[in-house]
Write an enzyme that holds these catalytic residues in place. Structure first.
Site, PDB file in Angstrom:
ATOM      1  N   HIS A  27       0.849  -1.197   0.000  1.00 56.09           N
ATOM      2  CA  HIS A  27       0.000   0.000   0.000  1.00 56.09           C
ATOM      3  C   HIS A  27       0.880   1.242   0.000  1.00 56.09           C
ATOM      4  O   HIS A  27       1.471   1.612   1.028  1.00 56.09           O
ATOM      5  CB  HIS A  27      -0.952   0.034   1.206  1.00 56.09           C
ATOM      6  CG  HIS A  27      -1.912   1.198   1.144  1.00 56.09           C
ATOM      7  ND1 HIS A  27      -3.151   1.105   0.569  1.00 56.09           N
ATOM      8  CD2 HIS A  27      -1.782   2.485   1.549  1.00 56.09           C
ATOM      9  CE1 HIS A  27      -3.774   2.281   0.640  1.00 56.09           C
ATOM     10  NE2 HIS A  27      -2.954   3.140   1.236  1.00 56.09           N
ATOM     11  N   CYS A  28       0.973   1.862  -1.155  1.00 59.03           N
ATOM     12  CA  CYS A  28       1.730   3.109  -1.277  1.00 59.03           C
ATOM     13  C   CYS A  28       1.183   3.849  -2.489  1.00 59.03           C
ATOM     14  O   CYS A  28       0.357   3.314  -3.227  1.00 59.03           O
ATOM     15  CB  CYS A  28       3.226   2.822  -1.416  1.00 59.03           C
ATOM     16  SG  CYS A  28       3.599   1.592  -2.669  1.00 59.03           S
ATOM     17  N   THR A  73      -6.754   9.616  -4.199  1.00 59.36           N
ATOM     18  CA  THR A  73      -7.912  10.432  -4.603  1.00 59.36           C
ATOM     19  C   THR A  73      -7.499  11.771  -5.213  1.00 59.36           C
ATOM     20  O   THR A  73      -8.263  12.345  -5.972  1.00 59.36           O
ATOM     21  CB  THR A  73      -8.835  10.684  -3.397  1.00 59.36           C
ATOM     22  OG1 THR A  73      -8.071  11.334  -2.369  1.00 59.36           O
ATOM     23  CG2 THR A  73      -9.432   9.402  -2.878  1.00 59.36           C
ATOM     24  N   ARG A 126     -14.169  12.772   3.744  1.00 53.82           N
ATOM     25  CA  ARG A 126     -13.269  13.925   3.590  1.00 53.82           C
ATOM     26  C   ARG A 126     -12.413  13.785   2.317  1.00 53.82           C
ATOM     27  O   ARG A 126     -11.736  14.723   1.913  1.00 53.82           O
ATOM     28  CB  ARG A 126     -12.378  14.078   4.831  1.00 53.82           C
ATOM     29  CG  ARG A 126     -11.330  13.045   4.970  1.00 53.82           C
ATOM     30  CD  ARG A 126     -10.510  13.163   6.245  1.00 53.82           C
ATOM     31  NE  ARG A 126      -9.957  11.872   6.562  1.00 53.82           N
ATOM     32  CZ  ARG A 126      -8.902  11.338   5.975  1.00 53.82           C
ATOM     33  NH1 ARG A 126      -8.250  11.998   5.050  1.00 53.82           N
ATOM     34  NH2 ARG A 126      -8.480  10.125   6.311  1.00 53.82           N
ATOM     35  N   TYR A 153     -12.071   1.554   1.106  1.00 50.14           N
ATOM     36  CA  TYR A 153     -11.582   2.401   2.199  1.00 50.14           C
ATOM     37  C   TYR A 153     -12.789   3.038   2.874  1.00 50.14           C
ATOM     38  O   TYR A 153     -13.543   3.786   2.235  1.00 50.14           O
ATOM     39  CB  TYR A 153     -10.640   3.470   1.633  1.00 50.14           C
ATOM     40  CG  TYR A 153      -9.853   4.240   2.684  1.00 50.14           C
ATOM     41  CD1 TYR A 153      -9.631   3.729   3.964  1.00 50.14           C
ATOM     42  CD2 TYR A 153      -9.304   5.492   2.390  1.00 50.14           C
ATOM     43  CE1 TYR A 153      -8.895   4.436   4.898  1.00 50.14           C
ATOM     44  CE2 TYR A 153      -8.558   6.211   3.321  1.00 50.14           C
ATOM     45  CZ  TYR A 153      -8.358   5.679   4.578  1.00 50.14           C
ATOM     46  OH  TYR A 153      -7.629   6.369   5.515  1.00 50.14           O
ATOM     47  N   HIS A 177      -6.534  -0.582   5.883  1.00 52.13           N
ATOM     48  CA  HIS A 177      -6.211  -0.154   7.246  1.00 52.13           C
ATOM     49  C   HIS A 177      -7.198  -0.698   8.300  1.00 52.13           C
ATOM     50  O   HIS A 177      -7.660   0.048   9.182  1.00 52.13           O
ATOM     51  CB  HIS A 177      -6.141   1.384   7.315  1.00 52.13           C
ATOM     52  CG  HIS A 177      -5.440   2.001   6.130  1.00 52.13           C
ATOM     53  ND1 HIS A 177      -4.417   1.365   5.454  1.00 52.13           N
ATOM     54  CD2 HIS A 177      -5.622   3.180   5.480  1.00 52.13           C
ATOM     55  CE1 HIS A 177      -4.012   2.133   4.451  1.00 52.13           C
ATOM     56  NE2 HIS A 177      -4.720   3.233   4.446  1.00 52.13           N
ATOM     57  N   ASP A 246       2.111   2.915   3.230  1.00 48.65           N
ATOM     58  CA  ASP A 246       1.256   4.074   2.961  1.00 48.65           C
ATOM     59  C   ASP A 246       2.057   5.316   2.581  1.00 48.65           C
ATOM     60  O   ASP A 246       1.545   6.433   2.611  1.00 48.65           O
ATOM     61  CB  ASP A 246       0.301   4.392   4.116  1.00 48.65           C
ATOM     62  CG  ASP A 246      -0.802   5.363   3.683  1.00 48.65           C
ATOM     63  OD1 ASP A 246      -1.164   5.346   2.495  1.00 48.65           O
ATOM     64  OD2 ASP A 246      -1.278   6.150   4.518  1.00 48.65           O
ATOM     65  N   ASN A 251      -2.232  13.425   3.930  1.00 49.00           N
ATOM     66  CA  ASN A 251      -3.156  14.008   4.924  1.00 49.00           C
ATOM     67  C   ASN A 251      -2.822  13.691   6.370  1.00 49.00           C
ATOM     68  O   ASN A 251      -3.703  13.758   7.225  1.00 49.00           O
ATOM     69  CB  ASN A 251      -4.601  13.571   4.642  1.00 49.00           C
ATOM     70  CG  ASN A 251      -5.020  13.914   3.240  1.00 49.00           C
ATOM     71  OD1 ASN A 251      -4.831  15.049   2.813  1.00 49.00           O
ATOM     72  ND2 ASN A 251      -5.556  12.955   2.505  1.00 49.00           N
TER      73      ASN A 251
HETATM   74  C1  0GY Z   1      -4.318   6.337   2.447  1.00 46.27           C
HETATM   75  C2  0GY Z   1      -5.134   7.254   3.211  1.00 46.27           C
HETATM   76  C3  0GY Z   1      -5.615   8.479   2.858  1.00 46.27           C
HETATM   77  C4  0GY Z   1      -5.708   9.016   1.547  1.00 46.27           C
HETATM   78  C5  0GY Z   1      -5.926   8.340   0.416  1.00 46.27           C
HETATM   79  O1  0GY Z   1      -6.413   8.160  -1.822  1.00 46.27           O
HETATM   80  C6  0GY Z   1      -6.197   8.930  -0.902  1.00 46.27           C
HETATM   81  O2  0GY Z   1      -6.218  10.153  -1.033  1.00 46.27           O
HETATM   82  O3  0GY Z   1      -5.936   7.043   0.417  1.00 46.27           O
HETATM   83  C7  0GY Z   1      -6.184   9.307   3.932  1.00 46.27           C
HETATM   84  O4  0GY Z   1      -6.225  10.537   3.792  1.00 46.27           O
HETATM   85  O5  0GY Z   1      -6.596   8.728   4.972  1.00 46.27           O
HETATM   86  O6  0GY Z   1      -4.489   5.141   2.586  1.00 46.27           O
HETATM   87  O7  0GY Z   1      -3.473   6.775   1.687  1.00 46.27           O
END
Ligand code: 0GY
Length: 290
Positions: A27-28, A73, A126, A153, A177, A246, A251
């Site tokens: 996960h990265c 995202t 969010r 997620y 997670h 990660d 964030n």
């Molecule tokens: C993660 C967690 C976050 C963000 C994203 O795709 C993303 O923007 O996954 C988060 O802000 O909790 O796993 O990278």
């Protein structure tokens, strides 16, 4: 970059724990570079650039051999930065994309050829605007034809309402997670047990036992309040757990983790060489390179 955005650690320590040869960071992310791969207009945050070269250098430095790169995202459904990283990896990276309901089988096949093996459905408010569940289901039915899985997620308070949807998935499902438990409630609390029960009931649901830095109330470097949750899943579902850094930790607000100390959490959640091999090699290899 957002004014309050924390960039990734500039000089992580070398971990004390040595991952076994062939270990996968499952996960990265890669971010941009924005000049080449602009962030999506609909994004909820603007991160620092975090390039494929920096990711691959960290992989080598921490003692890993492969990456699973998850579309973040901030890039929306534009998977070009992900595909660019996958193609540059020489087969050492697989990907999880984000796609819309109008995606064609030809476009999915192209992503498959680049190394994508899953799609991510995000329920964290969010990070994204809500997508109707029927839309997700339609996408899942398409990717099932390619043998892909779905990564989801969500946060713990949303689990109960999501269970019927999660059970309806026509593909294997990987939960990011550990479903983001509130670790102050303890492993035995009904909220976390609901997640354990779900994994017990549905043998195609997997979990990433990642992100102590996001879940911990105690904080770095040991994150000891998160380890019992991850260990409980590794012990019970040894062949359905994945681990990832990660990186570059989008964030994070409380602190930016040292990736070396995150790797040092592994032997506390997978406490035998057999469990470490399952978590870091056998499971991700089966799901992403099988
Ligand atoms: C993660 C967690 C976050 C963000 C994203 O795709 C993303 O923007 O996954 C988060 O802000 O909790 O796993 O990278």
């Amino acid at each position: 970059m957002d004014p309050d955005y924390l960039p990734f650690h500039p000089g992580p320590s070398r971990p004390t724990y040595t991952p076994p040869p062939g270990a996968v960071d499952a996960h990265c992310h890669v971010f941009g570079p924005a000049a080449e791969f602009p962030f999506a207009p609909e994004r909820k945050y603007t991160p620092c650039d975090a390039s494929k070269a920096q990711l691959f250098a960290l992989r080598d430095y921490l003692g890993f051999e492969r990456n699973v790169i998850v579309q973040a995202t901030c890039h929306g459904k534009d998977n070009r930065a992900l595909v660019d990283a996958l193609k540059a990896s020489g087969g050492k990276a697989r990907g999880v994309a984000s796609v819309g309901p109008d995606i064609t089988m030809d476009a999915l096949t192209e992503l498959h050829e680049a190394g994508v093996r899953g799609v991510r459905f995000n329920f964290v408010k969010r990070l994204v605007d809500a997508t109707p569940k029927e839309v997700f289901l339609g996408i899942a039915e398409k990717v099932a034809k390619l043998g892909w899985h779905v990564v989801v997620y969500f946060e713990a308070p949303d689990l109960e309402g999501l269970i019927p949807f999660l059970k309806s998935m026509p593909t294997p499902l990987v939960v990011d997670h550990m479903g983001r438990p509130d670790v102050t409630k303890g492993v035995d609390h009904p909220d976390f047990q609901r997640f354990v029960d779900l994994m017990t009931d549905v043998p195609t649901i997997w979990s990433k036992v990642s992100c102590p830095e996001r879940l911990s109330a105690e904080g770095p470097p040991v994150y000891s309040d998160v380890a019992p949750f991850a260990k409980a899943l590794v012990d019970r579902f040894t062949d359905r757990v994945l681990w990832g850094t990660d990186w570059p930790h989008p964030n994070m607000k409380s602190h930016m983790p040292d990736d070396g100390t995150l790797v040092d959490v592994i032997p506390r959640i997978a406490d035998t060489p057999e469990k470490q091999r399952a978590l870091l090699i056998d499971n991700p290899m089966r799901l992403y390179w099988g």
